[in-house]
Design an enzyme around this catalytic site. Structure first.
Site, PDB file in Angstrom:
ATOM      1  CD  GLU A   5     -55.379 -82.651  46.800  1.00 22.76           C
ATOM      2  OE1 GLU A   5     -55.861 -82.860  45.349  1.00 22.76           O
ATOM      3  OE2 GLU A   5     -54.768 -82.540  47.043  1.00 22.76           O
TER       4      GLU A   5
ATOM      5  CB  CYS B 299     -54.819 -85.628  42.859  1.00 21.35           C
ATOM      6  SG  CYS B 299     -53.624 -85.138  44.148  1.00 21.35           S
TER       7      CYS B 299
HETATM    8  C1  UN1 Z   1     -52.140 -86.097  45.471  1.00 22.72           C
HETATM    9  O1  UN1 Z   1     -52.236 -87.030  44.596  1.00 22.72           O
HETATM   10  O2  UN1 Z   1     -53.575 -86.327  45.963  1.00 22.72           O
HETATM   11  O3  UN1 Z   1     -47.700 -83.338  43.140  1.00 22.72           O
HETATM   12  C2  UN1 Z   1     -51.481 -85.640  45.807  1.00 22.72           C
HETATM   13  C3  UN1 Z   1     -47.631 -84.354  42.933  1.00 22.72           C
HETATM   14  C4  UN1 Z   1     -47.049 -84.635  44.626  1.00 22.72           C
HETATM   15  C5  UN1 Z   1     -48.531 -84.363  45.641  1.00 22.72           C
HETATM   16  C6  UN1 Z   1     -50.053 -85.794  45.047  1.00 22.72           C
HETATM   17  N1  UN1 Z   1     -46.408 -83.686  45.199  1.00 22.72           N
HETATM   18  O4  UN1 Z   1     -47.746 -84.743  42.590  1.00 22.72           O
END
Ligand code: UN1
Length: 503
Positions: A257, A291
């Site tokens: 990921e 992310c």
């Molecule tokens: C991440 O930034 O690795 O969807 C995860 C989202 C959060 C998870 C982010 N529930 O922004």
């Protein structure tokens, strides 16, 4: 009270043994002020290898525990997390710089995945398949896989661990966790919480979950170990380029990921009020360090000026500062390097003819060792240069479009493929965006931002995002191995495909 004292108190309350607090050479600082808040012992390669062996031995027992019983351990973990929510949320805010609501939200995400995994522990369904042969039955069953190596990033230091660990445990796997070197304290806290759940559970084998506070070299031992059939790694695309091939080389499995370069398309038929709220939360929330943060805005020519003006106004008023000392909505960047990367991206954009609003460092006098910035809105002449890359900072690049087909081409013309959104009240447009020729991302939303996904869906993305899926839906299948079984309960031995082999 100094921040260091508060952190020590939080860690004690969260159950971290005193022997692990402030005893090592790896210094931990808070991005809120830049001051030191603790130090931890770093695991060596030998430590990591020993942990893998112990985790493997634990797996050999754990795989035989019925899945609903394994779910009971995760239920206890969820209970312990509920009790620890306030303290752990606060520790996340201190170690990562998140606003209190987001620190708590991250712990809520952990509780949610535990609930999900408990239900899942009674639903690891296989299949019964019609056999072409008389007196035969075919089934497909799912078995535990082995040690799961979890590698997590600084920005969601606890939630990503829990997505992986809750699923791995109900699936019958053991876990060795290598967190980001920037966030070892929240990792110690999670481990103490996990240990409490294990203590309350009668038959959990020793070493079922282990924390490896290792650096890259220790992490490599995990990645390369043939004893670790699954590596679930969350972080940058650069990290994934290192990890993916090394795991593949030994025919291990990886769930990657990685980076996102997430865009929002603002149609001429968007509800601009909710669009503004969604865009600002996704682009500015968590200081652009998710992310899933929105990094690109593709706005229809007819609404571009009006909408960009609204975004600029919001950007000018959004409060930046230490979220534990004020009620600011935007905390600091994680460190100086992140700040430098941000400034470099902005300079590159300017050199390509962009107009940059915001992006400057603030509060430098008050916090010389912390990096607070105003979020940047960058109007680009076209999608080029730094707009094609993920920079982990609150930068939103904006371009115009005149027809949706072109906007979709622009949307999909970047390396990453994590999250995406369209803002429109036109069903034809939204369905086009969600269709086979629409967004190429693992997450595609309508009238909500790119960030803040619920745990119930599969989480992950395509292309340079790595293709892995964590969290909800049937992501659990990535943590198990599948066996196809054919059972003959007849007195004959018919062969498949009508083959005869008489002797
Ligand atoms: C991440 O930034 O690795 O969807 C995860 C989202 C959060 C998870 C982010 N529930 O922004």
């Amino acid at each position: 009270m100094t921040m260091k004292t508060e952190v020590a108190e939080l860690l004690v309350r969260l159950g971290v043994p005193a022997s692990q607090i402030d005893t090592g050479t790896l210094k931990v600082t808070t991005p809120l002020t830049g001051e030191e808040i603790g130090s931890v012992k770093k695991a060596t390669v030998e430590d990591v290898n020993a942990q893998i062996e112990t985790a493997h031995a634990a797996f050999l027992q754990w795989r035989l525990v019925p899945a609903p019983r394994r779910g009971e351990l995760v239920r206890l973990l969820g209970e312990e997390l509920r009790k620890a929510k306030d303290d752990l949320g606060r520790l996340v805010s201190i170690e990562v710089g998140k606003i209190p609501s987001e620190g708590l939200g991250e712990v809520q995400e952990m509780i949610d995945i535990c609930d999900f995994a408990v239900g899942l522990s009674r639903q690891l369904y296989g299949l019964t398949i019609a056999s072409e042969r008389p007196g035969h039955k075919m089934t497909e069953v799912w078995h535990p896989l082995g040690v799961t190596g979890v590698i997590s990033a600084f920005n969601f230091p606890v939630a990503v661990w829990s997505w992986n660990t809750a699923l791995a445990l109900v699936c019958g796997n053991s876990v060795v966790w290598k967190p980001s070197e920037k966030t070892p304290l929240t990792a110690l806290a999670c481990t103490a919480i996990m240990d409490r759940a294990v203590e309350r559970f009668a038959d959990a084998p020793a070493g079922l979950h282990q924390l490896a506070l290792a650096d890259r070299v220790g992490g490599a031992a995990l990645v390369e170990s043939p004893r670790v059939p699954l590596i679930s790694a969350t972080g940058s695309t650069a990290m994934g380029r290192q990890v993916g091939p090394r795991v593949a080389e030994r025919f291990g499995r990886s769930i990657l990921e990685l980076g996102g370069n997430n865009a929002g398309i603002v149609s001429e038929q968007a509800d601009l009020d909710i669009t503004l709220r969604a865009v600002v939360f996704s682009a500015v929330g968590t200081t652009g360090q998710r992310c899933t943060s929105m990094r690109r805005l593709l706005a229809h020519d007819t609404v571009y000026d009006e909408f960009v003006a609204k975004v600029k106004k919001a950007y000018a008023t959004v409060t930046v500062g230490n979220p534990l000392a004020s009620n600011s909505l935007v905390g600091p960047l994680i460190d100086k390097f992140a700040y430098e990367q941000m400034q470099k991206a902005l300079a590159d954009a300017r050199a390509l003819g962009a107009t940059v609003t915001g992006g400057e460092r603030v509060l430098e006098d008050e916090y010389p060792d912390a990096y607070y910035v105003r979020p940047a809105l960058v109007e680009m002449p076209e999608q080029t240069g730094p707009m094609l890359e993920e920079t982990f900072a609150p930068i939103l690049y904006a371009v115009r479009y005149t027809n949706l087909a072109d906007a979709l081409d622009t949307h999909n013309a970047v390396g990453a493929g994590l999250s995406s959104a369209i803002f429109t009240l036109n069903m034809r447009e939204s369905e086009q965006f969600l269709g086979a020729a629409g967004s190429d991302c693992g997450i595609a939303n309508v009238n909500i931002g790119t960030s803040g996904a619920e745990i119930g869906g599969a989480f992950g993305g395509e292309k340079e995002t790595g293709g892995g899926r964590e969290s909800g839906s049937d992501s659990w299948k990535g943590y198990m191995r599948r066996a196809t079984n054919t059972i003959n309960y007849s007195t004959e031995l018919p062969l498949a495909q009508g083959v005869s082999f008489d002797f």
